[in-house]
Motif scaffolding. Structure first.
Motif, short mmCIF file in Angstrom:
data_model
loop_
_atom_site.label_atom_id
_atom_site.label_comp_id
_atom_site.label_asym_id
_atom_site.label_seq_id
_atom_site.Cartn_x
_atom_site.Cartn_y
_atom_site.Cartn_z
N LEU A 290 7.29 9.45 3.73
CA LEU A 290 5.85 9.29 3.56
C LEU A 290 5.20 10.66 3.57
O LEU A 290 5.42 11.46 4.49
N LEU A 291 4.42 10.93 2.53
CA LEU A 291 3.85 12.26 2.32
C LEU A 291 2.33 12.23 2.45
O LEU A 291 1.68 11.31 1.94
N LEU B 179 5.19 -2.24 -0.63
CA LEU B 179 3.80 -1.75 -0.70
C LEU B 179 3.68 -0.60 -1.70
O LEU B 179 2.73 -0.56 -2.49
N ALA B 180 4.64 0.32 -1.67
CA ALA B 180 4.59 1.47 -2.58
C ALA B 180 4.72 1.01 -4.03
O ALA B 180 4.03 1.50 -4.91
N SER C 141 0.70 3.61 -3.54
CA SER C 141 0.67 4.46 -2.34
C SER C 141 0.42 3.54 -1.15
O SER C 141 0.17 2.35 -1.32
N ILE C 142 0.49 4.13 0.03
CA ILE C 142 0.17 3.35 1.22
C ILE C 142 -1.31 3.63 1.52
O ILE C 142 -1.66 4.53 2.28
N ASN C 143 -2.17 2.88 0.83
CA ASN C 143 -3.62 3.03 0.99
C ASN C 143 -4.16 1.90 1.87
O ASN C 143 -3.38 1.09 2.39
N ARG D 284 1.56 8.96 0.31
CA ARG D 284 2.41 8.70 -0.84
C ARG D 284 3.81 8.40 -0.34
O ARG D 284 4.25 8.96 0.66
N ALA D 285 4.51 7.53 -1.05
CA ALA D 285 5.88 7.19 -0.68
C ALA D 285 6.83 7.83 -1.68
O ALA D 285 6.65 7.70 -2.89
N LYS D 286 7.83 8.53 -1.17
CA LYS D 286 8.86 9.13 -2.02
C LYS D 286 10.19 8.46 -1.67
O LYS D 286 10.64 8.53 -0.53
#
Length: 105
Positions: A21-22, A48-49, A54-56, A98-100
């Motif tokens: 998670l960024l 979710l991503a 994104s994780i909003n 953001r999810a990577k």
């Protein structure tokens, strides 16, 4: 519905080693690994991503619904479930993450 029931509806995660998670600057603020104890969280964050990009706040709200009884447990015992605590913080106005995806070899 329970978390276990919700989990059965989510996409598989066997292709993932982890999700990083960024923050807005691209710094890794958390990592959820594909290992016992965190596989449920990995499946939720992966879903979710994929769904929200994104994780909003909207994703966090949905994630809290998916975590079901564990979300209530985190509200009653703050800090017990760090991956749920993160969703509560984002739902309450913390910046989105953001999810990577880190793919398994």
């Amino acid at each position: 519905m329970s978390f276990a029931e919700n989990l059965k509806k989510l996409p598989g995660i066997s292709h993932l080693a982890a999700i990083n998670l960024l923050d807005a600057d691209g710094n890794v603020v958390a990592s959820i690994e594909n290992k016992p104890g965190s596989q449920g969280s990995l499946a939720v964050y992966n879903h979710l991503a994929q769904t929200y990009g994104s994780i909003n706040a909207e994703a966090a709200k949905k994630g809290l619904e998916i975590f079901a009884e564990h979300s209530e447990d985190e509200r009653a015992h703050p800090g017990k479930h760090p991956n749920i605590a993160r969703l509560l913080a984002i739902e309450s106005g913390q910046p989105a993450l953001r999810a990577k995806h880190v793919f398994a070899l």
